[in-house]
Every structure is written in structure tokens, then in C-alpha cells.
Design a protein around this motif. Sequence first.
Motif: not given
Length: 416
Positions: A89-93, A272-285, A328-331, A358-361
Amino acid sequence: MTKPRAALSLMYLLLLARFAAAQAPAASPHPVVLHAARMLDVKAGRIVSPAEILVLGDRIAEVGSTVRHPSGAEVIDVGDRTLLPGLIDSHIHLFLHPGAEDLQTVQESVPERTITAALAAREDLMAGFTAERDMGTEGAGSADTAVRNAINEGRIPGPRHEDAIGYNPEQHILPNATYANSADELVAAMRQQFKEGADFIKIYETGADSIRDGKLSTPYQYSEQQLEAAVKEAARLGRHVAVHATGEPGTLYGAQAGVASIDHADQLSEDTMRLMKEKQIFAVPTFTIFEYFAEHAATPAQGAHEHQILDLKIQEFRKQIAAGIPFAVGSDVGPFPHGTQAREFVLMAKYGMSPLAVLQADLINGAKLLGWEGQIGSLERGYLADIVAVAGDPLQDISVLSNVTFVMKNGVVYKK
């Protein structure tokens, strides 16, 4: 009146730590062979059947349909189950729990909240999450580093952790704020947080959010140049920056600066999406927290607002998938109960990703984001023995991840 409460909470915390240490399972002194009907090869995207894994100490030694059974090996047969890597889990508290977040951060003492965090860590581990990225204590300072260290040293049960100490800045007037109004102040705040043990820095880039003419409106906190200064400072120490950023232009500034992840990412522009794809910046929904807030709003008006945000987020998520940005996956678990965050897998699949994606993310990208690539996220020789089991095939029904029946972390069995 607060001092006796704090002292009492601290006493209970010490007792809890001693109890957890006394009760913590130990790694097997002999080889362990796990046997199951199936196993997930997450990189190849296939199910292996039957499946066996040889564990020596805290590492995976062999993986396959059959493996050698050394003399004296303990065989654990989980039956008609699927073995897969421990969930991430890439986003927790850890320091938050359901209820009024603003009240718990000011009414509960730090020792009391640390007890809450230790118990939450155990809940997450028992749910199959063996690695997590904690996005800040929300007012408990660097107490999360103490919990992280206790977990990593095996003194209390919980997922391995990467921690951020706090926000920079919080837009509300709360005691959990670290304020920074310039690039120099950002760097100074970051250096202090690193001294206190932070593994990475979370920057609160946007908020508060509103919908105007069908589009998300959210003010940004820092310019591209200010965020770039933060990213460079983190990189100097081999660390990274994550941004809480829901929309433009804050998300674009984060991508331009080269942050590691854009968390929440409700609405992203094409640039933004183009840069994220180019730089491999992860979105954590973090869909689960949006769903939870929509379903547990205090008033009908607030509920309507939260549903409006969620509906927009779903539409935008499908555009992000089509654009090919990495996820990446964060809840954002904490405001909703710990141990229930496998809901995030279900929602990401429901809104457009395949179960395999989803599992690979979660496993491949999550390991990269947390800095543990090559150590966790796959069942391979030499990887840490973080292994869970579920009934059924998660490639066919990802909801089976909500009922983890076996948990091993670092070669230690915590649940079977």
C-alpha cells in the motif's frame, strides 16, 4: 490534565511494545517449503500450478511447480490457495483512524496515537500488506519513525515501512503543519525532517478542491521552481518527493520538477500525463478514501460534493489509463479502517484496469516507488520472503485479495 493522560498513554505504549516483542513469531530455524494449488508470476502475468516455494531464513531460495525439500524442512500446505507476493500500500496513515480527523489530531496525545499506529500496523499486516508508505502522522511529529523502526527490528508486527514525517505545508491551521513559504524554507524543513528520520518528503501541493463548470479547481501551493528545489534536495540524499496533488496546475508543476509520485491525481492535463509517462512518475489514485468520504459524509450537501469529485475522478482515471501513465496502488487508509484497504484493488479494476494491471501496479511499481525493487513485489529467488495466500485466482477475481488467509513476512509466518 493532559500530563497524566500522556504519561498513562506512554506507559501503555511501553507495555504494548514489550508484549508485542514477547509474542512476535520467530523466523523458522530450518528450511520451509510452501505448497499451494497455484502461484502468481506477476511479471509474466500468469498462474503457475501447482506451486512450491523454498524459504531459507528471510529469503526465497527456490520457486517452481516443485522445489527441493531439504532434510528437516517444514512443509506448509495452504491447500487450494494462490500464493502471491506480499501486498503493498503506497499511501497510508498509520496514525489516523475513522472519526473526525481534525479532532483526533489535537485531542489525542502523541503516545495514545502511537499505540493506535502500532495496532493499525498489525491490522494491515494481517490483511496481507507486508510493505507500506506512510504519508505522515498528521500531528504526531516523527513518532512514525519509532513505529517504523520497531517493525523493521521485529519488535512489533507490521508491514515494512517507508515514512514521511509531515506535510509541507498543511493548508489548515493545525499542529501537524510544517510551514514553508519559499524554496529556502522548503529545503530547511526537509533537512529537519530527514534528521528526524524521514525516508522521503511529502509536499502538500494543492487544495482545497471544488468543481467549477465540470472541471476541478484547486489552488497550488508551490511553483515548479520551488518544487524542483525540493526534488534536488531530496535527491542529494538519495531520497524522493511525493506530492499531494489533485489537479492543475499543481500536478503539472510536480511532473515538471520530477517528483516520484503524484498522489490522488484527480485530473491531469495532457502535458502532465505526457511528462509522467516520459519520466515514469507514478500516479497513486486512492479511490477508496474518495468512496469512503462520499458514503460517510456528514451532510447531504457534503455527500453530493464528494460524489461529484469521485465521478470526475473516475472519468479522468480512464483517460490516464489510455495515456499510458504508470500507476502505483495506495488507498489512503486511516480515515477508514486499517486492514480493509484491499478495496483499492477492486475499485481500480472496476474503473478500467485489468486485474493483472492492478497487481503489477501494486507489486512491481510499488516496489520501485518504495525503493525496494529487486527485494519485494515478486516471488523470485533472492527476494525477501514476503508471501501471502488467497482463495481463488486474483487474475480472474481481484476481490479475493480482501480475504488473505496466509501471511509470511521476512520468512516469519504471522497468519495461517
